[in-house]
Design a protein around this motif. Sequence first.
Motif, PDB file in Angstrom:
ATOM      1  N   TRP A  25       3.118  -5.380   9.372  1.00  0.00           N
ATOM      2  CA  TRP A  25       1.831  -5.041   9.486  1.00  0.00           C
ATOM      3  C   TRP A  25       1.151  -4.867  10.861  1.00  0.00           C
ATOM      4  CZ3 TRP A  25       0.454  -2.449   5.638  1.00  0.00           C
ATOM      5  CH2 TRP A  25       0.558  -2.434   4.392  1.00  0.00           C
ATOM      6  N   GLN A  34      -4.524  -0.479   6.475  1.00  0.00           N
ATOM      7  CA  GLN A  34      -3.813  -0.275   5.134  1.00  0.00           C
ATOM      8  C   GLN A  34      -4.034   1.185   4.440  1.00  0.00           C
ATOM      9  OE1 GLN A  34      -3.004  -3.537   2.198  1.00  0.00           O
ATOM     10  NE2 GLN A  34      -2.282  -2.147   0.879  1.00  0.00           N
ATOM     11  N   TRP A  63      -2.442  -9.289   1.702  1.00  0.00           N
ATOM     12  CA  TRP A  63      -2.088  -7.890   2.283  1.00  0.00           C
ATOM     13  C   TRP A  63      -3.503  -7.484   3.080  1.00  0.00           C
ATOM     14  CZ3 TRP A  63      -3.631  -9.195  -2.639  1.00  0.00           C
ATOM     15  CH2 TRP A  63      -4.746  -8.621  -3.249  1.00  0.00           C
TER      16      TRP A  63
END
Length: 655
Positions: free
Chosen positions: A44, A290, A477
């Motif tokens: 990430w 994201q 997330w």
Amino acid sequence: MTVNNIDNLLHETRRFPPSDEFAEQAVATRELYDAARADREGFWADQAKTLLHWHKPFTQTLDWSNPPFAKWFDDGELNVAYNCLDRHVEAGNGDRIALHWEGEPGDDKSFTYAELTAEVKKAANLLTALGVKQGDRVAIYLPLIPEAVIAMLAVARIGAVHSVVFGGFSAESLRSRIDDAEAVLVITADGGYRKGKAFPLKPTVDKALENDADGNPSTVKNVLVVERTKGDVDWQHGRDLWWHDEIAQVDAEHVAKPFPAENPLFILYTSGTTGKPKGILHTSGGYLTQVAYTHKNVFDLKPETDVYWSTADVGWITGHSYVVYGPLANGATEVIYEGTPDTPHPGRWWEIIQKYKVSILYAAPTAIRTFMKLGRQIPQQFDLSSLRLLGSVGEPINPEAWVWYRDVIGGGTTPVVDTWWQTETGAIMISAMPGVTTLKPGSAQVPVPGVSIDIVDERFRTTEPDQGGLLVVTQPWPSMLRGIWGDDERFVETYWSKFGPTTYFAGDGARYDKDGDIWLMGRVDDVMNVSGHRLSTAEIESSLVSHPMVAEAAVVGASDETTGQAVVAFVITRASQADAAAHEDAANVLRAHVAAQIGAIARPRQIFIVAELPKTRSGKIMRRLLRDVAEGREIGDTTTLADTMVMQTISKSMR
Ligand code: WTA
């Protein structure tokens, strides 16, 4: 979902591996999965660094020391609007089209990245001139016109927080959202176009801003009004301002300042299991990472050549993540369309695809099923050969619709990606990767690389293949919701308590198949999904009982061939009003009442006036039985009812 449907799904055996041609050029490859598996947080961090510009680089990827309150890229600083605009211009892509806007009456306008940047800079100066500062909330109540995108980005650019309210919501719904967020400004229009008619918006705003029943004024200081339909509007001097007048007076230059990664970006209200909508809070750095990552990889985006179209309205999360932030962060060229799919003719969508040579289309299964019913001869009148990828979102797509979508719209060659996610997840969580995954119609398939999903039973054990269970996200997330606005307790209680504070409970039922692919099975709570929009049974029930005619109400989502689910209400009227001959009138009055109170999308398809409702001995309404009735099924097990005769009474009263 009916038993029948599950049976059909279990027997779905069609498989569509990516063609060599598609796989060879695909953005997402198998390596993405390997990289995410090897080092999830590192993965990430890489995405955040490669996809975005950071004014100040972050040194820490994830702070999960106080779950469920996550911080991503916390010490980094960025400007969301700069990432969606200026940097593309600075990189030499200022002449690339950012937006092709198509109005319902057929007017259109295109904006290059340079032009869109210039508009947002002016709008940012205007907001600042009106006193809007970092952290202030701005309500946006607009049709899908360019100013909707410009307004959202201008709010983001100055570090303020937008709360977009879908233009179909009522004055009351708008007011409750304004109150909850304590918005200081509303950006609206005189009206917009839908179904061939101008519909007014400004009167709804005026009504929303009146003093409430207790005499309290709203928190709103100004209303900025975009001129769209040129309809008559009432004007409150000192409060109301024309967008075009004001924007003509501000400076054209505006330098985007960096804000912390966790600076709030927006609040978006969504229905929950109680009557009060939840203000889902999203922040900046993780969210943008994201949405950009999934938009690029799931849709196989080539920003230089693709023309992307998501048919969603900006009033929903899909409009935030995959109309505004994802595509623009990636420098894509996209289409936005103001109106309805069937105006002025049923081929309107296909005409738009032909006109702009759309290559990637992202739509909802409800729309696909509606087009299926109308027949393939309509899309076949248009040149759809530019399409190379199709996406689906909002509800499960049944295999027949999936295959029709690929065959008729996609010319039998395009991959179809079924994407599962929620307002709360901010970005796509489960989806095939079109160059990697062998596609299975009806299944959302696999978590995107970097996302950890499981299906568990009540005791938190992973379910066996073909056993239904509860969908959970087992690791934080980047685009996860950061909270419910002003209600941490409800945030923890709703999403992070069923299996402890580090497991996100999505509220969806799902199962694995024998290959480990995920099949979504619908909500496990009292949230309905009508045409891909979330509605709460409790919210509609409380609207019904607020009508003087109603003593008691129960609402269920009954399966509907086109809209997925439809709102069906069972109502007990007050004795004095319960004249049988007036039932039909009463039903119509109540349907209109719900539409006026919440918005047209919440209007029940049917209202049955009944003498009693089925309840357990503890007084809980057994919606399962009402769903049986609404779907015309044999009524299930009634042994836990306090009064076992009640279902017969209801069935009889419906005949
Ligand atoms: C449902 C929309 C099956 C699900 C992005 C979820 C889906 C809710 C899918 C969120 C899909 C969304 N397959 N079900 N591909 N996508 N859902 O917040 O029940 O409007 O919980 O977000 O829609 O709806 P929301």
